[in-house]
Write an enzyme that holds these catalytic residues in place. Structure first.
Site, mmCIF file in Angstrom:
data_model
loop_
_atom_site.group_PDB
_atom_site.id
_atom_site.type_symbol
_atom_site.label_atom_id
_atom_site.label_comp_id
_atom_site.label_asym_id
_atom_site.label_seq_id
_atom_site.Cartn_x
_atom_site.Cartn_y
_atom_site.Cartn_z
ATOM 1 N N LYS A 21 -30.548 32.678 52.436
ATOM 2 C CA LYS A 21 -29.660 31.343 52.271
ATOM 3 C C LYS A 21 -29.878 30.437 51.375
ATOM 4 C CE LYS A 21 -27.835 27.316 54.675
ATOM 5 N NZ LYS A 21 -27.737 26.631 53.466
ATOM 6 N N GLU B 59 -42.211 24.399 52.225
ATOM 7 C CA GLU B 59 -42.328 23.632 51.166
ATOM 8 C C GLU B 59 -41.547 22.606 51.032
ATOM 9 O OE1 GLU B 59 -42.234 21.909 47.833
ATOM 10 O OE2 GLU B 59 -41.410 23.615 47.038
ATOM 11 N N GLU C 228 -39.801 9.327 49.690
ATOM 12 C CA GLU C 228 -39.489 10.193 48.710
ATOM 13 C C GLU C 228 -37.977 9.634 48.244
ATOM 14 O OE1 GLU C 228 -39.494 14.786 47.481
ATOM 15 O OE2 GLU C 228 -38.765 14.375 49.582
#
Length: 481
Positions: A175, A250, A385
């Protein structure tokens, strides 16, 4: 003119989606409509998984060399179509064309490494306790792999899933991200040209709820490998728990960039800017917080400011452009809100801190390269982040403080250290809590390395021999005549 429509890639063929619907992909650099992409759903996922499952037996029984030949063929096609693929990457997510070419090279490198190592997936033979017995530890493929890619490296991240999965004898359903699916579809077309057997590679475009969720939850997909945000990764891990399937994640990063007083300052400045503003800061290994020793702080800050001021933001198809747009307006607004919050908390805005306007900028989602000073470790911009072109400068008194602050993070993916002191480097190997550390160099992992993180940066890892081993499982056989 009507836009080119891209169908789903299932069982080696281009197939219309069950929904009959298509979604328009826009270029973030100018707002132009680039293509229309099929809106897949759970029925499409079911079909792709069933056909991938059917293809698994014949594919897994092929010799390692035979599987390698297909991967070598894909590598050659990636190299051949480098300019075309780079243009696709730039058109769908705004990356400068010079950086998109680097991404294509990396994708080709991933294919090459996987091909070279199909015959290095080795088992073990152990002496048994019974006379004449041998204990065989074999390594066998999982079956159908579900691969989910992020939008920031749309071609390389698809290749990062596909190459090791196929090398190990699995089949795969991929995907691509809904913001940048064209690269993954282009890779599927190359696989078709390379003659990859039907069902081995399938690409289903669509959003997370319609495609990602049913792929993760599918009972016939025993391994999920995903690159994306930490919140999305946690949801995937929870969904995968129902069938106790293996998950490789990840996820996000908050890389510390440590500069000591004995560092090569100009080299450190160059690396700091590249590691922060490459791909508009939309990289999980980006320099997210820059810790500079007080003895060289002013010199570093002055040189850094001069270099950031020279960055050219503009048309990503121009070879002279250093930075393109943010991938979307939502991403731009998120970054801008974080910058304003940092300033409200006491940070000083040295450069940037706003959306760019006028001319070309009015048609895209461009954000000014931003430099913040007087940043303290407790500010939200240091803890969360950013994933955008914002460099935060923090002053430290010594190496002990730099290590302490670097480790005070929920993330543990990448880190940077600039020093000439071997003792500090050795301490870093023991004390810095990150899975990947760049010493006296800028960012950029290699296909033969191992890209992985600790804590909220994920589970497992990608690339190299260790990454390839994630795509096999062990089978213990007590062998007797």
């Amino acid at each position: 003119m009507s836009l080119k429509k891209h169908d789903l890639f299932i069982n080696g063929q281009w197939v219309k989606p069950e929904s009959g619907q298509y979604v328009t992909i826009k270029n973030p650099a100018n707002g132009a409509e680039v293509a229309a992409v099929a809106k897949g759903n759970a029925q499409d996922v079911d079909k792709a998984v069933a056909l991938a499952h059917k293809a698994f037996g014949p594919w897994s029984r092929k010799t390692a060399s035979a599987r390698a030949d297909y991967l070598y063929a894909l590598e050659k096609l990636l190299v051949r179509d480098k300019e075309k693929l780079a243009a696709i990457i730039t058109s769908e997510m705004g990356k400068p064309i010079t950086e998109a070419r680097v991404e294509v090279d990396f994708a080709a490198g991933l294919m090459r490494f996987a091909a070279e190592n199909t015959r290095r997936i080795q088992g073990e033979i152990i002496p048994g306790e019974r006379e004449g017995e041998k204990i065989l530890i074999d390594r066998v493929p999982h079956g159908v792999v579900g691969g989910i890619a992020a939008w920031n490296f749309p071609l390389a991240l698809c290749a990062r899933k596909i190459a090791p999965a196929l090398a190990a004898g699995n089949t795969i359903v991929v995907k691509p991200h809904e913001l940048s699916p064209l690269s993954g579809l282009a890779l599927a077309a190359l696989a078709q040209e390379a003659g990859l057997p039907e069902g081995v590679l399938n690409v289903i475009t669509g959003d997370g709820p319609d495609v990602g969720v049913p792929l993760v939850a599918h009972r016939n997909v025993p391994l999920i490998t995903m690159t994306g945000s930490t919140p999305a990764g946690k949801k995937i891990m929870a969904a995968a728990a129902e069938h106790l399937k293996e998950v490789r994640l990840e996820l996000g990063g908050k890389a510390p960039f440590i500069v000591m007083e004995d560092a090569d300052i100009e080299a450190a400045v160059e690396a700091a800017v590249t590691a922060r503003f490459f791909n508009c800061g939309q990289v999980c290994t980006s320099n997210e917080r820059t810790y500079v020793h007080e003895a060289v702080y002013e010199r570093f800050a002055k040189s850094l400011r001069a270099k950031v001021e020279k960055l050219k933001v503009g048309n990503p198809m121009d070879n002279g452009t250093d930075m393109g747009p943010k991938v979307s307006l939502a991403e731009l607004e998120k970054v801008d809100a974080m910058v304003h919050k940092a300033v409200a908390q006491g940070a000083k805005l040295e450069l940037g801190g706003h959306r760019l306007t006028g001319g070309l900028y009015d048609h895209g989602t461009y954000y000014a390269p931003t430099l913040l000073s007087h940043v303290t470790h407790d500010m939200e911009i240091v803890q969360n982040e950013v994933f955008g072109p914002v460099l935060s400068l923090l002053k430290v008194h010594d190496f002990d403080e730099a290590l302490k602050l670097a480790n005070e993070s929920a993330y543990g993916l990448s880190a940077y250290l600039f020093t000439k002191d071997l003792g500090r480097v050795l301490r870093m190997t023991r004390e810095l809590e990150f899975g990947e550390v760049y010493v006296n160099r800028g960012a950029g992992e290699e296909p033969q390395g191992f890209h992985h993180g600790y804590k909220n940066s994920g589970l497992g890892g990608e690339d190299g021999q260790h990454g390839l081993e994630a795509y096999v499982q062990t089978k213990t056989i007590y062998l007797n005549a």
